[in-house]
Motif scaffolding. Structure first.
Motif, PDB file in Angstrom:
ATOM      1  N   VAL A  76      48.014  39.974  42.352  1.00 12.55           N
ATOM      2  CA  VAL A  76      47.720  39.006  43.420  1.00 12.55           C
ATOM      3  C   VAL A  76      48.689  39.195  44.588  1.00 12.55           C
ATOM      4  CG1 VAL A  76      47.678  36.546  44.035  1.00 12.55           C
ATOM      5  CG2 VAL A  76      46.628  37.322  41.902  1.00 12.55           C
ATOM      6  N   ALA A  77      49.964  39.374  44.315  1.00 15.01           N
ATOM      7  CA  ALA A  77      50.952  39.547  45.391  1.00 15.01           C
ATOM      8  C   ALA A  77      50.675  40.809  46.201  1.00 15.01           C
ATOM      9  CB  ALA A  77      52.364  39.591  44.802  1.00 15.01           C
ATOM     10  N   GLU A  78      50.422  41.916  45.522  1.00 15.96           N
ATOM     11  CA  GLU A  78      50.166  43.169  46.235  1.00 15.96           C
ATOM     12  C   GLU A  78      48.824  43.133  46.962  1.00 15.96           C
ATOM     13  OE1 GLU A  78      50.771  46.564  43.660  1.00 15.96           O
ATOM     14  OE2 GLU A  78      52.792  45.870  43.110  1.00 15.96           O
ATOM     15  N   LEU A  79      47.839  42.529  46.351  1.00 14.90           N
ATOM     16  CA  LEU A  79      46.527  42.375  46.970  1.00 14.90           C
ATOM     17  C   LEU A  79      46.636  41.553  48.251  1.00 14.90           C
ATOM     18  CD1 LEU A  79      43.363  42.550  46.759  1.00 14.90           C
ATOM     19  CD2 LEU A  79      43.491  40.544  45.298  1.00 14.90           C
ATOM     20  N   SER A  80      47.324  40.431  48.164  1.00 18.08           N
ATOM     21  CA  SER A  80      47.513  39.561  49.322  1.00 18.08           C
ATOM     22  C   SER A  80      48.254  40.289  50.441  1.00 18.08           C
ATOM     23  CB  SER A  80      48.280  38.304  48.905  1.00 18.08           C
ATOM     24  OG  SER A  80      48.472  37.463  49.999  1.00 18.08           O
ATOM     25  N   ASN A  81      49.274  41.027  50.084  1.00 11.85           N
ATOM     26  CA  ASN A  81      50.043  41.783  51.073  1.00 11.85           C
ATOM     27  C   ASN A  81      49.180  42.857  51.742  1.00 11.85           C
ATOM     28  OD1 ASN A  81      52.562  42.478  52.396  1.00 11.85           O
ATOM     29  ND2 ASN A  81      52.516  44.334  51.153  1.00 11.85           N
ATOM     30  N   PHE A  82      48.352  43.536  50.969  1.00 13.93           N
ATOM     31  CA  PHE A  82      47.497  44.587  51.517  1.00 13.93           C
ATOM     32  C   PHE A  82      46.444  44.016  52.463  1.00 13.93           C
ATOM     33  CE2 PHE A  82      43.823  47.439  51.440  1.00 13.93           C
ATOM     34  CZ  PHE A  82      44.422  48.624  51.847  1.00 13.93           C
ATOM     35  N   VAL A  83      45.851  42.906  52.074  1.00  9.73           N
ATOM     36  CA  VAL A  83      44.809  42.270  52.892  1.00  9.73           C
ATOM     37  C   VAL A  83      45.415  41.700  54.164  1.00  9.73           C
ATOM     38  CG1 VAL A  83      43.258  40.266  52.978  1.00  9.73           C
ATOM     39  CG2 VAL A  83      43.212  41.808  51.010  1.00  9.73           C
ATOM     40  N   HIS A  84      46.624  41.166  54.047  1.00  9.93           N
ATOM     41  CA  HIS A  84      47.378  40.552  55.148  1.00  9.93           C
ATOM     42  C   HIS A  84      46.528  39.497  55.836  1.00  9.93           C
ATOM     43  CE1 HIS A  84      50.633  40.063  57.868  1.00  9.93           C
ATOM     44  NE2 HIS A  84      49.971  40.551  58.907  1.00  9.93           N
ATOM     45  N   ASP A  85      46.117  39.735  57.075  1.00 11.60           N
ATOM     46  CA  ASP A  85      45.376  38.700  57.801  1.00 11.60           C
ATOM     47  C   ASP A  85      43.923  39.089  58.068  1.00 11.60           C
ATOM     48  OD1 ASP A  85      45.869  40.667  59.646  1.00 11.60           O
ATOM     49  OD2 ASP A  85      46.749  39.350  61.158  1.00 11.60           O
ATOM     50  N   CYS A  86      43.396  40.031  57.297  1.00 12.53           N
ATOM     51  CA  CYS A  86      41.988  40.427  57.443  1.00 12.53           C
ATOM     52  C   CYS A  86      41.073  39.384  56.802  1.00 12.53           C
ATOM     53  CB  CYS A  86      41.724  41.755  56.731  1.00 12.53           C
ATOM     54  SG  CYS A  86      42.426  43.199  57.508  1.00 12.53           S
ATOM     55  N   ASN A  87      39.897  39.236  57.366  1.00 11.38           N
ATOM     56  CA  ASN A  87      38.850  38.513  56.664  1.00 11.38           C
ATOM     57  C   ASN A  87      38.358  39.427  55.549  1.00 11.38           C
ATOM     58  OD1 ASN A  87      38.835  36.177  58.235  1.00 11.38           O
ATOM     59  ND2 ASN A  87      37.465  37.086  59.741  1.00 11.38           N
ATOM     60  N   VAL A  88      38.081  38.849  54.381  1.00  5.86           N
ATOM     61  CA  VAL A  88      37.694  39.628  53.215  1.00  5.86           C
ATOM     62  C   VAL A  88      36.243  39.318  52.869  1.00  5.86           C
ATOM     63  CG1 VAL A  88      38.182  40.093  50.782  1.00  5.86           C
ATOM     64  CG2 VAL A  88      40.069  39.631  52.378  1.00  5.86           C
ATOM     65  N   TYR A  89      35.476  40.390  52.643  1.00  8.31           N
ATOM     66  CA  TYR A  89      34.055  40.262  52.335  1.00  8.31           C
ATOM     67  C   TYR A  89      33.729  41.004  51.052  1.00  8.31           C
ATOM     68  CZ  TYR A  89      33.506  38.609  57.111  1.00  8.31           C
ATOM     69  OH  TYR A  89      33.612  37.893  58.270  1.00  8.31           O
ATOM     70  N   ALA A  90      32.668  40.546  50.383  1.00  8.48           N
ATOM     71  CA  ALA A  90      32.148  41.196  49.187  1.00  8.48           C
ATOM     72  C   ALA A  90      30.634  41.151  49.247  1.00  8.48           C
ATOM     73  CB  ALA A  90      32.643  40.483  47.935  1.00  8.48           C
ATOM     74  N   ASP A  95      32.578  38.181  42.987  1.00  9.06           N
ATOM     75  CA  ASP A  95      33.912  38.622  43.397  1.00  9.06           C
ATOM     76  C   ASP A  95      34.825  37.437  43.713  1.00  9.06           C
ATOM     77  OD1 ASP A  95      33.750  41.652  43.406  1.00  9.06           O
ATOM     78  OD2 ASP A  95      32.006  41.133  44.612  1.00  9.06           O
ATOM     79  N   GLN A  96      34.288  36.381  44.303  1.00  9.29           N
ATOM     80  CA  GLN A  96      35.081  35.178  44.551  1.00  9.29           C
ATOM     81  C   GLN A  96      35.495  34.546  43.231  1.00  9.29           C
ATOM     82  OE1 GLN A  96      36.276  33.613  47.462  1.00  9.29           O
ATOM     83  NE2 GLN A  96      37.315  32.226  46.073  1.00  9.29           N
ATOM     84  N   TYR A  97      34.565  34.490  42.277  1.00  9.60           N
ATOM     85  CA  TYR A  97      34.862  33.932  40.953  1.00  9.60           C
ATOM     86  C   TYR A  97      35.989  34.717  40.283  1.00  9.60           C
ATOM     87  CZ  TYR A  97      34.413  33.261  35.927  1.00  9.60           C
ATOM     88  OH  TYR A  97      34.677  33.043  34.596  1.00  9.60           O
ATOM     89  N   TRP A  98      35.902  36.050  40.300  1.00  9.11           N
ATOM     90  CA  TRP A  98      36.920  36.858  39.635  1.00  9.11           C
ATOM     91  C   TRP A  98      38.265  36.767  40.346  1.00  9.11           C
ATOM     92  CZ3 TRP A  98      32.516  40.729  39.050  1.00  9.11           C
ATOM     93  CH2 TRP A  98      31.889  40.543  37.812  1.00  9.11           C
ATOM     94  N   LEU A  99      38.262  36.604  41.674  1.00  8.66           N
ATOM     95  CA  LEU A  99      39.523  36.377  42.387  1.00  8.66           C
ATOM     96  C   LEU A  99      40.134  35.050  41.931  1.00  8.66           C
ATOM     97  CD1 LEU A  99      41.659  37.125  44.502  1.00  8.66           C
ATOM     98  CD2 LEU A  99      40.222  35.936  46.197  1.00  8.66           C
ATOM     99  N   GLU A 100      39.322  34.017  41.831  1.00  9.68           N
ATOM    100  CA  GLU A 100      39.824  32.723  41.367  1.00  9.68           C
ATOM    101  C   GLU A 100      40.369  32.817  39.948  1.00  9.68           C
ATOM    102  OE1 GLU A 100      36.473  30.121  41.938  1.00  9.68           O
ATOM    103  OE2 GLU A 100      36.692  30.169  44.132  1.00  9.68           O
ATOM    104  N   LEU A 101      39.670  33.541  39.080  1.00  6.89           N
ATOM    105  CA  LEU A 101      40.107  33.717  37.696  1.00  6.89           C
ATOM    106  C   LEU A 101      41.430  34.491  37.646  1.00  6.89           C
ATOM    107  CD1 LEU A 101      38.992  32.924  34.917  1.00  6.89           C
ATOM    108  CD2 LEU A 101      37.890  35.171  34.837  1.00  6.89           C
ATOM    109  N   LEU A 102      41.537  35.536  38.441  1.00  2.00           N
ATOM    110  CA  LEU A 102      42.773  36.320  38.514  1.00  2.00           C
ATOM    111  C   LEU A 102      43.926  35.444  39.000  1.00  2.00           C
ATOM    112  CD1 LEU A 102      44.347  39.030  38.534  1.00  2.00           C
ATOM    113  CD2 LEU A 102      43.464  39.372  40.858  1.00  2.00           C
ATOM    114  N   CYS A 103      43.694  34.668  40.036  1.00  2.00           N
ATOM    115  CA  CYS A 103      44.739  33.796  40.575  1.00  2.00           C
ATOM    116  C   CYS A 103      45.122  32.704  39.581  1.00  2.00           C
ATOM    117  CB  CYS A 103      44.293  33.209  41.909  1.00  2.00           C
ATOM    118  SG  CYS A 103      44.233  34.454  43.222  1.00  2.00           S
ATOM    119  N   HIS A 104      44.150  32.170  38.877  1.00  2.14           N
ATOM    120  CA  HIS A 104      44.455  31.160  37.855  1.00  2.14           C
ATOM    121  C   HIS A 104      45.394  31.754  36.812  1.00  2.14           C
ATOM    122  CE1 HIS A 104      43.739  28.655  34.246  1.00  2.14           C
ATOM    123  NE2 HIS A 104      43.774  27.676  35.146  1.00  2.14           N
TER     124      HIS A 104
END
Length: 172
Positions: A76-90, A95-104
């Protein structure tokens, strides 16, 4: 850095086979830069579903995740750093569900929302033929599928083709 960024996850099983957890995530930006992370399963996921069908598609085994996967907090930390301030699309709402699960699992909230790629294309006024032409070209250039990095890179290429070099002969 060129935005937007495109995200893709691979999971432990196909949705029709049960409760899946994220095993790989990749993000690609339209500047061509991309990153991918294997995710070490947390204890809470140990008894969740795993399907041989999904493993055959993405080629990631449980043993590989245990040996090469990174802890969710690091991903999550490296992903967030890589994305920085970009809008993210899937291209899928999972993909939103799995991001939430990963963050949880990492004990945090998602660092960014995952928007649906179709919204981006609709907002910019691309026609279906334009999108199909860009997708076909991206698939020709990047034919491997069901690998998070390749899928994210292909989606980023579709967006880049639409933004930078719209297909000829098609009007907005």
């Amino acid at each position: 850095m060129n935005c937007p960024a495109l995200i893709d996850f691979e999971a432990s099983c196909l949705p029709e086979y049960g409760q899946s957890f994220p095993i790989e995530v990749a993000v690609a930006r339209t500047d061509g830069d991309s990153r991918a992370w294997l995710i070490r399963p947390v204890e809470a996921w140990k008894h969740w579903d795993w399907s041989p069908e999904a493993e055959k598609l993405h080629g990631i085994s449980r043993a590989m995740l245990e040996q090469e996967g990174l802890p969710p907090e690091q991903v999550v930390a490296e992903l967030s750093n890589f994305v920085h301030d970009c809008n993210v699309y899937a291209d899928a709402d999972l993909d939103q569900y799995w991001l939430e699960l990963l963050c949880h699992a990492a004990g945090t909230t998602p660092p960014f929302p995952v928007r649906f790629l179709g919204e981006f294309m609709k907002k910019r006024g691309y026609s279906r033929p334009q999108v199909v032409t860009a997708l076909e070209e991206a698939k020709r250039r990047l034919p491997k599928e069901h690998l998070a990095r390749e899928d994210a890179k292909r989606l980023a290429m579709v967006v880049k083709l639409l933004l930078d070099e719209p297909p000829r002969g098609l009007s907005y």
